[in-house]
Design an enzyme around this catalytic site. Structure first.
Site, PDB file in Angstrom:
ATOM      1  N   ARG A  59       1.125  -1.293   0.117  1.00 24.31           N
ATOM      2  CA  ARG A  59       0.083   0.310   0.120  1.00 24.31           C
ATOM      3  C   ARG A  59       0.980   1.521   0.059  1.00 24.31           C
ATOM      4  NH1 ARG A  59      -6.070  -0.330   1.588  1.00 24.31           N
ATOM      5  NH2 ARG A  59      -5.381   1.417   2.015  1.00 24.31           N
ATOM      6  N   ASP A  60       2.226   0.966  -0.017  1.00 18.63           N
ATOM      7  CA  ASP A  60       3.045   2.662  -0.208  1.00 18.63           C
ATOM      8  C   ASP A  60       4.417   2.247  -1.118  1.00 18.63           C
ATOM      9  OD1 ASP A  60       3.279   5.525  -0.083  1.00 18.63           O
ATOM     10  OD2 ASP A  60       4.657   4.300   2.026  1.00 18.63           O
ATOM     11  N   LEU A  61       3.885   1.461  -1.763  1.00 16.95           N
ATOM     12  CA  LEU A  61       5.419   1.108  -3.070  1.00 16.95           C
ATOM     13  C   LEU A  61       5.305   2.934  -3.678  1.00 16.95           C
ATOM     14  CD1 LEU A  61       4.221  -1.919  -4.863  1.00 16.95           C
ATOM     15  CD2 LEU A  61       5.683  -1.803  -3.290  1.00 16.95           C
ATOM     16  N   ASN A  89      11.049   3.311  -1.317  1.00 24.58           N
ATOM     17  CA  ASN A  89      10.981   1.842  -0.456  1.00 24.58           C
ATOM     18  C   ASN A  89      11.441   1.198  -1.322  1.00 24.58           C
ATOM     19  OD1 ASN A  89      10.065   3.600   1.593  1.00 24.58           O
ATOM     20  ND2 ASN A  89       7.513   3.208   0.913  1.00 24.58           N
ATOM     21  N   THR A 113       1.655   7.839  -1.047  1.00 23.85           N
ATOM     22  CA  THR A 113       2.308   8.646  -1.242  1.00 23.85           C
ATOM     23  C   THR A 113       1.520   8.727  -3.053  1.00 23.85           C
ATOM     24  OG1 THR A 113       4.221   7.512  -0.341  1.00 23.85           O
ATOM     25  CG2 THR A 113       5.086   9.190  -2.947  1.00 23.85           C
TER      26      THR A 113
END
Length: 190
Positions: A31-33, A37, A67
């Site tokens: 959920r935040d690639l 990261n 993001t």
């Protein structure tokens, strides 16, 4: 080692899709690639970092956020809601979108849907990013002619605004990328 830059990006994409497939099979959505990261080892192997916003089926705790330029439209819509639902409807296809955004940026040097200005509030930024999704991104081959048409089509499918038009999961994306990469390498050797 003998491939093109685009081949290297696809190779990294395959490895990331494999790692994400494994996470998804164990009930975890990242959920935040985003590029920051992903850590590259000295051997050129990508490693996924920062699972702070991930969703784990066992814990059933939904973390809102991400993001903006890499977030799937359904994630943004969920974040834009005044009173968020108790259960998230975001699934593995959101990570497919985010991986597509990373690969697009690696190949073109641009974000597929741009990025909102940093000097506005979060709600307005989310709405601006959602507005950007009303137009398709510039085709990859218009920005980088070195990318073959099949690779471009695979990545552009990951970036579909409608989740139903994306790959259904990371396993499917990994298989498509792997098959294309192997056939592309055989063709180049021939």
């Amino acid at each position: 080692e003998r491939g093109t830059f685009a081949d290297g990006v696809i190779h990294v994409g395959i490895q990331l899709a494999s790692a994400l497939r494994y996470a998804h099979e164990h009930g975890v959505l990242h959920r935040d690639l985003k590029p920051s990261n992903v850590l590259m080892t000295a051997q050129g192997r990508p490693m996924l970092l920062d699972f702070n916003l991930s969703f784990d089926e066992e814990l059933n705790v939904v973390h809102r956020g991400g993001t903006l330029p890499y977030s799937a439209p359904e994630q943004l819509q969920e974040a834009a809601q005044e009173s968020p639902a108790a259960k998230s409807s975001v699934d593995a296809r959101a990570d497919v979108f985010s991986l597509g955004a990373i690969l697009y940026e690696l190949l073109t040097g641009e974000l597929p849907y741009g990025s909102p200005p940093s000097d506005i509030g979060p709600r307005r930024a989310i709405l601006m990013q959602l507005e950007a999704h009303t137009k398709p991104p510039t085709p990859i081959r218009h920005l980088n002619r070195q990318v073959d048409a099949k690779s471009a089509a695979i990545i552009e499918r990951c970036l579909e605004v409608d989740p139903a038009r994306r790959y259904t999961d990371m396993g499917e994306l990994e298989d498509v990328l792997q098959r294309h990469f192997q056939s592309s390498r055989r063709l180049k050797r021939w």
